[in-house]
Design a protein around this motif. Structure first.
Motif, mmCIF file in Angstrom:
data_model
loop_
_atom_site.group_PDB
_atom_site.id
_atom_site.type_symbol
_atom_site.label_atom_id
_atom_site.label_comp_id
_atom_site.label_asym_id
_atom_site.label_seq_id
_atom_site.Cartn_x
_atom_site.Cartn_y
_atom_site.Cartn_z
ATOM 1 N N ARG A 193 0.830 -1.207 0.000
ATOM 2 C CA ARG A 193 0.000 0.000 0.000
ATOM 3 C C ARG A 193 0.862 1.254 0.000
ATOM 4 O O ARG A 193 0.457 2.294 -0.510
ATOM 5 C CB ARG A 193 -0.924 -0.013 1.234
ATOM 6 C CG ARG A 193 -1.766 1.209 1.426
ATOM 7 C CD ARG A 193 -2.842 1.305 0.382
ATOM 8 N NE ARG A 193 -3.670 2.472 0.648
ATOM 9 C CZ ARG A 193 -4.070 3.312 -0.291
ATOM 10 N NH1 ARG A 193 -3.756 3.100 -1.543
ATOM 11 N NH2 ARG A 193 -4.806 4.347 0.026
ATOM 12 N N ASP B 231 -4.488 5.630 6.167
ATOM 13 C CA ASP B 231 -5.702 4.804 6.112
ATOM 14 C C ASP B 231 -6.043 4.182 7.462
ATOM 15 O O ASP B 231 -7.184 3.817 7.696
ATOM 16 C CB ASP B 231 -5.538 3.670 5.104
ATOM 17 C CG ASP B 231 -5.422 4.142 3.666
ATOM 18 O OD1 ASP B 231 -5.711 5.327 3.390
ATOM 19 O OD2 ASP B 231 -5.025 3.328 2.812
ATOM 20 N N HIS B 232 -5.050 4.023 8.329
ATOM 21 C CA HIS B 232 -5.219 3.345 9.616
ATOM 22 C C HIS B 232 -4.688 4.214 10.761
ATOM 23 O O HIS B 232 -3.673 3.882 11.384
ATOM 24 C CB HIS B 232 -4.495 1.990 9.616
ATOM 25 C CG HIS B 232 -4.990 1.048 8.574
ATOM 26 N ND1 HIS B 232 -4.500 1.051 7.285
ATOM 27 C CD2 HIS B 232 -5.938 0.095 8.624
ATOM 28 C CE1 HIS B 232 -5.142 0.124 6.601
ATOM 29 N NE2 HIS B 232 -6.016 -0.470 7.382
ATOM 30 N N ARG C 285 0.868 5.961 3.174
ATOM 31 C CA ARG C 285 -0.544 5.840 2.805
ATOM 32 C C ARG C 285 -1.271 4.906 3.752
ATOM 33 O O ARG C 285 -2.409 5.180 4.165
ATOM 34 C CB ARG C 285 -0.624 5.296 1.378
ATOM 35 C CG ARG C 285 -1.542 6.103 0.507
ATOM 36 C CD ARG C 285 -1.672 5.495 -0.874
ATOM 37 N NE ARG C 285 -0.663 6.092 -1.747
ATOM 38 C CZ ARG C 285 0.013 5.448 -2.663
ATOM 39 N NH1 ARG C 285 -0.183 4.155 -2.878
ATOM 40 N NH2 ARG C 285 0.891 6.049 -3.410
ATOM 41 N N TRP C 286 -0.638 3.781 4.102
ATOM 42 C CA TRP C 286 -1.259 2.826 5.024
ATOM 43 C C TRP C 286 -1.520 3.482 6.371
ATOM 44 O O TRP C 286 -2.573 3.297 6.976
ATOM 45 C CB TRP C 286 -0.378 1.594 5.179
ATOM 46 C CG TRP C 286 -1.035 0.518 5.998
ATOM 47 C CD1 TRP C 286 -1.815 -0.484 5.544
ATOM 48 C CD2 TRP C 286 -0.999 0.388 7.428
ATOM 49 N NE1 TRP C 286 -2.269 -1.248 6.597
ATOM 50 C CE2 TRP C 286 -1.774 -0.728 7.770
ATOM 51 C CE3 TRP C 286 -0.383 1.109 8.445
ATOM 52 C CZ2 TRP C 286 -1.957 -1.150 9.075
ATOM 53 C CZ3 TRP C 286 -0.557 0.689 9.757
ATOM 54 C CH2 TRP C 286 -1.337 -0.425 10.065
#
Length: 80
Positions: free
Chosen positions: A69, A77-78, A73-74
């Motif tokens: 990912r 997202d989290h 960015r990961w």
């Protein structure tokens, strides 16, 4: 035995590194002592996130997912 996925950030160039280990403290010491070739140019490194996994297999699968990912960015997202 628990295993961990860890995300480091270089305090030198702000880049990220993701890895997995049974002992994050030992791995961080290796990264910061330039004993790990892939991270020696980013020393010093600081831990930004540690994720506890139930097994080494689960940790390796998550590490691959995060790298695919993109680490930044990961993390977006989290959020923690």
């Amino acid at each position: 035995m628990p295993h961990y996925v860890y995300i480091l950030q270089s305090l030198k160039h702000q880049g990220y590194y993701c890895g997995s280990s049974a002992d994050v403290d030992v791995r961080l010491q290796k990264h910061n002592s330039k004993a790990t070739p892939s991270t020696k140019t980013g020393v010093p490194w600081a831990v930004r996130r540690i994720i506890i996994c139930e097994s080494k297999r689960e940790a390796l699968q998550l590490e691959i997912q995060i790298k695919k990912r993109g680490i930044g960015r990961w993390m977006n997202d989290h959020p923690e």
